[in-house]
Each structure stands twice: as structure tokens, then as C-alpha cells.
Design an enzyme around this catalytic site. Structure first.
Site, PDB file in Angstrom:
ATOM      1  N   HIS A  79      -6.794  56.147  10.993  1.00 46.71           N
ATOM      2  CA  HIS A  79      -7.239  57.185  10.050  1.00 46.71           C
ATOM      3  C   HIS A  79      -7.779  58.423  10.754  1.00 46.71           C
ATOM      4  O   HIS A  79      -7.958  59.464  10.112  1.00 46.71           O
ATOM      5  CB  HIS A  79      -8.321  56.618   9.128  1.00 46.71           C
ATOM      6  CG  HIS A  79      -7.945  55.314   8.505  1.00 46.71           C
ATOM      7  ND1 HIS A  79      -8.428  54.102   8.946  1.00 46.71           N
ATOM      8  CD2 HIS A  79      -7.101  55.035   7.489  1.00 46.71           C
ATOM      9  CE1 HIS A  79      -7.912  53.135   8.220  1.00 46.71           C
ATOM     10  NE2 HIS A  79      -7.094  53.665   7.337  1.00 46.71           N
ATOM     11  N   GLU A 131     -10.193  58.958   6.730  1.00 45.74           N
ATOM     12  CA  GLU A 131      -9.354  60.080   7.147  1.00 45.74           C
ATOM     13  C   GLU A 131     -10.030  61.416   6.845  1.00 45.74           C
ATOM     14  O   GLU A 131      -9.984  62.350   7.650  1.00 45.74           O
ATOM     15  CB  GLU A 131      -7.985  60.024   6.458  1.00 45.74           C
ATOM     16  CG  GLU A 131      -7.047  61.125   6.946  1.00 45.74           C
ATOM     17  CD  GLU A 131      -5.725  61.159   6.201  1.00 45.74           C
ATOM     18  OE1 GLU A 131      -5.173  62.263   6.036  1.00 45.74           O
ATOM     19  OE2 GLU A 131      -5.234  60.085   5.785  1.00 45.74           O
TER      20      GLU A 131
END
Length: 316
Positions: A79, A131
Site C-alpha cells: 500500500h 494507501e
């Protein structure tokens, strides 16, 4: 007793994407190169079955870098991480391998390019997702504003409406994101856009496959984790595209078979971090209960692969 008939519409593409494949392979290669334990900051991908298998091979999953000893390698998840994390690893003289998906890294590069050009940056994404934390952590606090909804897009007040840019999380709903982008472009006609769509090819392809097959499905199941953004979006896409009911399950063991009352057609897909054996396990569970017919729905063929980091090939 005669089994009731059940058609299973099976989506393709489904399951692992190139970024997830690469991240898992990085942990496996790190274990081969350095031996166990290899530490991994956060879940390498959002799937507990994947995490448990890697734990069995000797990976140790932690939340923060300060939980890692300095004499063992650490892998950063697919991520992406804030810049402060590798900087701290360097300060502690740690060996680290960055498994950030190259398509997430592309968003990081875009954000930095806009920042250097003096633009105010909008990130379309979900608060708290790793993320999003990683992307916002590429730049100083306050350089990026997060927009999650249409309402946020209408409410956003930039310092200079003529000098802004947007980037997006890679695992969003294509349709929802398009709505937010349309609002921003209507309000700020000069807003700078990504050179190429930020939502990754795998997210887009999996959503398109679901859209193509959802109409006529009495029930649609997506295999994936509750923490997986792209998997949760597939559940929403199936419902919006015409499935009568749509649910997220981690594996066959999470299925409530009462859901199948009156179901003649089942749609089935898997999020980008869900392994194929979970799909086959659910099909096998259906076969034990029903007279099944599996109908593949293929809307795209994926050939993308990503290289592994050079550090894995270097001599110890």
C-alpha cells in the site's frame, strides 16, 4: 435426493493483481535470502489467508517500525508508506525492501511533481486507508487535502482555485470517482489531472467484469477481506449493476447458506488480494450442495508483471 441446480457466473479477471503478486513474492524472496524472521510493516496485502501463510514461512507482521529489531530485514507493504518510514529505517541502519505497488508509487511521484510546481493537491480516497496515509505522507502536513465524497468535493475551498491538482487512491470505485472528478472539474476548470488514470488497471478490470455479469444474478459474492478497499467496491458495483443481493465473504466458511434460498444464478469474483484457492474452495462448497454449472465471464486478459527490487538480487 436430487440437488437443486445453480449456475455460477465466474468473473475474469479476478483475484491477485500484479502488485499483490509482486508484494507476496518479495516477502518470499526475502525469507529465502535472509532466512526467518523477516519483519513486515502492516499486512503485506489486505488478506488474512495470505498473511497467515507467510507467517507460517517465517514472516512477522508488525504495525510500526519500532517493533522491528535492527538486525533483521523489514518489508514495507504494497500500500505504500509515508516518507518518514524509510527515513527512520535508514537512520537505524536497517535493511529494508519496499513492496509498494509501482502503480501506487506512480501516484506518489505525481503528487510530488504537483507540489514542486506549487500546486495545491487534492487526494480522492478513503481516510485511514494505508494507501492514503502513505500518499499523504509523501509531502509536508497540509500539502494534500483529502476528499472522500461528492459533498467533500462541493465543500472544498482551495487557497488558489486556479492552481490545484488531483490524484486518487488506486482502489476506488471507478464510477464514484468519476462523479467526484466531474464536480471538481466543474468547479475548477483548470484543475490539473493525472497523466494517466490513477485507479489501477486491476481495480478497473475487476469492476468491469462484475458490471458485465451482475444483471440476472440472484446473489453476488465477492471473496475478500473487510479491510480490502477494492473488494468492498466490487460488492457495491455488483449491487449497482443489477445483482439482487451482493455480499463480501472472506472464504467459503463465512457463507450463510440461507442466502441461497431461491437463488438460481450466483455471481462470483475475488478482490485483488484474494488468492484463487479461496475461489475454488467456494465453488467446491457450492458443488457439495447444488448441481452446479460454472459459466466464465471474461472481459479482459491481464499480462502485467512488475520487477522485483534490486536489493533481493544483490549478494548478502
Amino acid at each position: 435426493m436430487t440437488k437443486r441446480s445453480l449456475e455460477i457466473r465466474l468473473a475474469a479477471p479476478r483475484g491477485f493483481c500484479a502488485g499483490v503478486d509482486r508484494a507476496i513474492q518479495i516477502v518470499e524472496e526475502a525469507l529465502t535470502k535472509w532466512g526467518a524472521p523477516v519483519y513486515v510493516r502492516h499486512e503485506i496485502v489486505h488478506n488474512q489467508h495470505v498473511v497467515q501463510r507467510l507467517e507460517g514461512l517465517g514472516a512477522v507482521f508488525v504495525e510500526e517500525l519500532d517493533e522491528c529489531p535492527t538486525d533483521r530485514p523489514v518489508v514495507f507493504s504494497a500500500h505504500g508508506v509515508p516518507k518518514a518510514v524509510p527515513a527512520e529505517a535508514d537512520r537505524r541502519n536497517m535493511i529494508y525492501v519496499d513492496a509498494t505497488c509501482p502503480l501506487v508509487s506512480k501516484v506518489h511521484v505525481e503528487a510530488e511533481r504537483h507540489y514542486r510546481a506549487g500546486r495545491e493537491i487534492v487526494l480522492i480516497g478513503h481516510a485511514g486507508h494505508p494507501e492514503v496515509i502513505g500518499t499523504m505522507g509523501q509531502l509536508p502536513d497540509g500539502a494534500i487535502s483529502l476528499i472522500e465524497t461528492d459533498e467533500d468535493a462541493y465543500a472544498f475551498q482551495p487557497q488558489d482555485p486556479a492552481n490545484i491538482a488531483f490524484v486518487t487512491q488506486t482502489t476506488l470505485s471507478v464510477d464514484d470517482t468519476a462523479d467526484i472528478v466531474a464536480i471538481l472539474q466543474q468547479r475548477f476548470p483548470g484543475i490539473s489531472t493525472p497523466h494517466k488514470e490513477d485507479i489501477c488497471y486491476a481495480t478497473t478490470n475487476r469492476q468491469e467484469a462484475v458490471k458485465a455479469m451482475a444483471t440476472g444474478c440472484d446473489l453476488f459474492l465477492t471473496i475478500g477481506a473487510e479491510t480490502s478497499s477494492n473488494s468492498k467496491r466490487l460488492v457495491e458495483v455488483a449491487k449497482r449493476a443489477g445483482a439482487k443481493d451482493s455480499k463480501l465473504v472472506a472464504s467459503a466458511s463465512d457463507v450463510n447458506w440461507d442466502w441461497f434460498d431461491g437463488v438460481e444464478t450466483l455471481g462470483l469474483t475475488a478482490g485483488a488480494s484474494a488468492p484463487e484457492d479461496l475461489v475454488q474452495g467456494l465453488i467446491a462448497a457450492c458443488r457439495a450442495r447444488f448441481d452446479i454449472t460454472v459459466t466464465p465471464f471474461t472481459t479482459a486478459t491481464e499480462t502485467v508483471t512488475f520487477k522485483l527490487p534490486r536489493v533481493l538480487a544483490e549478494e548478502v
